[in-house]
Design a protein around this motif. Structure first.
Motif, PDB file in Angstrom:
ATOM      1  N   ALA A  67      -1.251   1.410  11.329  1.00  0.00           N
ATOM      2  CA  ALA A  67      -0.382   2.559  11.080  1.00  0.00           C
ATOM      3  C   ALA A  67      -0.795   3.187   9.750  1.00  0.00           C
ATOM      4  O   ALA A  67      -1.242   2.496   8.844  1.00  0.00           O
ATOM      5  N   GLU A  68      -0.632   4.497   9.661  1.00  0.00           N
ATOM      6  CA  GLU A  68      -1.063   5.231   8.472  1.00  0.00           C
ATOM      7  C   GLU A  68      -0.067   5.122   7.320  1.00  0.00           C
ATOM      8  O   GLU A  68      -0.457   5.055   6.158  1.00  0.00           O
ATOM      9  N   ASN A  69       1.232   5.124   7.658  1.00  0.00           N
ATOM     10  CA  ASN A  69       2.272   5.105   6.632  1.00  0.00           C
ATOM     11  C   ASN A  69       3.588   4.678   7.276  1.00  0.00           C
ATOM     12  O   ASN A  69       3.643   4.417   8.477  1.00  0.00           O
ATOM     13  N   GLY A  70       4.642   4.619   6.485  1.00  0.00           N
ATOM     14  CA  GLY A  70       5.935   4.181   6.990  1.00  0.00           C
ATOM     15  C   GLY A  70       6.478   5.038   8.111  1.00  0.00           C
ATOM     16  O   GLY A  70       7.089   4.536   9.056  1.00  0.00           O
ATOM     17  N   SER A  71       6.260   6.324   8.027  1.00  0.00           N
ATOM     18  CA  SER A  71       6.714   7.232   9.076  1.00  0.00           C
ATOM     19  C   SER A  71       5.982   6.958  10.391  1.00  0.00           C
ATOM     20  O   SER A  71       6.591   6.969  11.466  1.00  0.00           O
ATOM     21  N   HIS A  72       4.691   6.698  10.288  1.00  0.00           N
ATOM     22  CA  HIS A  72       3.892   6.374  11.473  1.00  0.00           C
ATOM     23  C   HIS A  72       4.369   5.058  12.090  1.00  0.00           C
ATOM     24  O   HIS A  72       4.458   4.931  13.317  1.00  0.00           O
ATOM     25  N   VAL A  73       4.704   4.069  11.245  1.00  0.00           N
ATOM     26  CA  VAL A  73       5.245   2.799  11.728  1.00  0.00           C
ATOM     27  C   VAL A  73       6.495   3.053  12.548  1.00  0.00           C
ATOM     28  O   VAL A  73       6.647   2.554  13.669  1.00  0.00           O
ATOM     29  N   PRO A  84       6.804 -14.783   4.271  1.00  0.00           N
ATOM     30  CA  PRO A  84       6.468 -13.950   5.420  1.00  0.00           C
ATOM     31  C   PRO A  84       6.119 -12.531   4.984  1.00  0.00           C
ATOM     32  O   PRO A  84       6.303 -12.164   3.823  1.00  0.00           O
ATOM     33  N   ILE A  85       5.654 -11.746   5.928  1.00  0.00           N
ATOM     34  CA  ILE A  85       5.401 -10.330   5.699  1.00  0.00           C
ATOM     35  C   ILE A  85       6.159  -9.563   6.771  1.00  0.00           C
ATOM     36  O   ILE A  85       6.272 -10.023   7.913  1.00  0.00           O
ATOM     37  N   ARG A  86       6.700  -8.434   6.410  1.00  0.00           N
ATOM     38  CA  ARG A  86       7.450  -7.626   7.379  1.00  0.00           C
ATOM     39  C   ARG A  86       6.480  -6.854   8.275  1.00  0.00           C
ATOM     40  O   ARG A  86       5.384  -6.487   7.857  1.00  0.00           O
ATOM     41  N   LEU A  87       6.916  -6.629   9.504  1.00  0.00           N
ATOM     42  CA  LEU A  87       6.085  -5.948  10.494  1.00  0.00           C
ATOM     43  C   LEU A  87       5.590  -4.602   9.982  1.00  0.00           C
ATOM     44  O   LEU A  87       4.402  -4.287  10.102  1.00  0.00           O
ATOM     45  N   GLY A  88       6.457  -3.794   9.401  1.00  0.00           N
ATOM     46  CA  GLY A  88       6.051  -2.483   8.905  1.00  0.00           C
ATOM     47  C   GLY A  88       4.966  -2.580   7.851  1.00  0.00           C
ATOM     48  O   GLY A  88       3.999  -1.818   7.865  1.00  0.00           O
ATOM     49  N   GLN A  89       5.099  -3.539   6.956  1.00  0.00           N
ATOM     50  CA  GLN A  89       4.087  -3.737   5.915  1.00  0.00           C
ATOM     51  C   GLN A  89       2.764  -4.170   6.542  1.00  0.00           C
ATOM     52  O   GLN A  89       1.692  -3.712   6.139  1.00  0.00           O
ATOM     53  N   PHE A  90       2.837  -5.072   7.511  1.00  0.00           N
ATOM     54  CA  PHE A  90       1.626  -5.580   8.139  1.00  0.00           C
ATOM     55  C   PHE A  90       0.892  -4.484   8.900  1.00  0.00           C
ATOM     56  O   PHE A  90      -0.337  -4.398   8.832  1.00  0.00           O
ATOM     57  N   LEU A  91       1.627  -3.637   9.609  1.00  0.00           N
ATOM     58  CA  LEU A  91       0.983  -2.552  10.359  1.00  0.00           C
ATOM     59  C   LEU A  91       0.170  -1.657   9.439  1.00  0.00           C
ATOM     60  O   LEU A  91      -0.946  -1.254   9.779  1.00  0.00           O
TER      61      LEU A  91
END
Length: 75
Positions: free
Chosen positions: A28-34, A15-22
Motif C-alpha cells: 500500500a502507498e499510504n494510510g488512505s490506500h490501506v 507485533p506490527i499492525r496490519l496497516g503499518q505492515f502493508l
C-alpha cells in the motif's frame, strides 16, 4: 516476483499492525490506500479476509493484496 512467491518483510519488533505492515511491505502507498484496500475486501491474512486495519500481526503471518504477498519476519 511470480504469483506464487512470498516476499519476506523483516520487522524489528512484534507485533506490527496490519496497516503499518502493508505500507512497509510496499503493498500500500499510504494510510488512505490501506483503508481503501481493506474497505474493498482486497486484503487477506493467512488466506482469510481481514477487515481490521489495526490487526496485530506476528512472525510468520502472510499478508496478501491480490497476487502480491508478504511474510512477517522478526529480525
Amino acid at each position: 516476483m511470480n504469483d506464487d512467491s512470498v516476499r519476506d518483510v523483516p520487522i524489528t519488533g512484534e507485533p506490527i499492525r496490519l496497516g503499518q505492515f502493508l505500507k512497509l511491505a510496499g503493498l500500500a502507498e499510504n494510510g488512505s490506500h490501506v483503508k481503501d484496500l481493506i474497505d474493498a475486501d482486497e486484503v487477506t491474512v493467512n488466506d482469510e479476509l481481514e477487515t481490521r486495519r489495526g490487526r496485530q500481526l506476528k512472525h510468520g503471518d502472510i499478508v496478501a493484496v491480490g497476487s502480491m504477498r508478504g511474510r512477517v519476519v522478526l529480525t
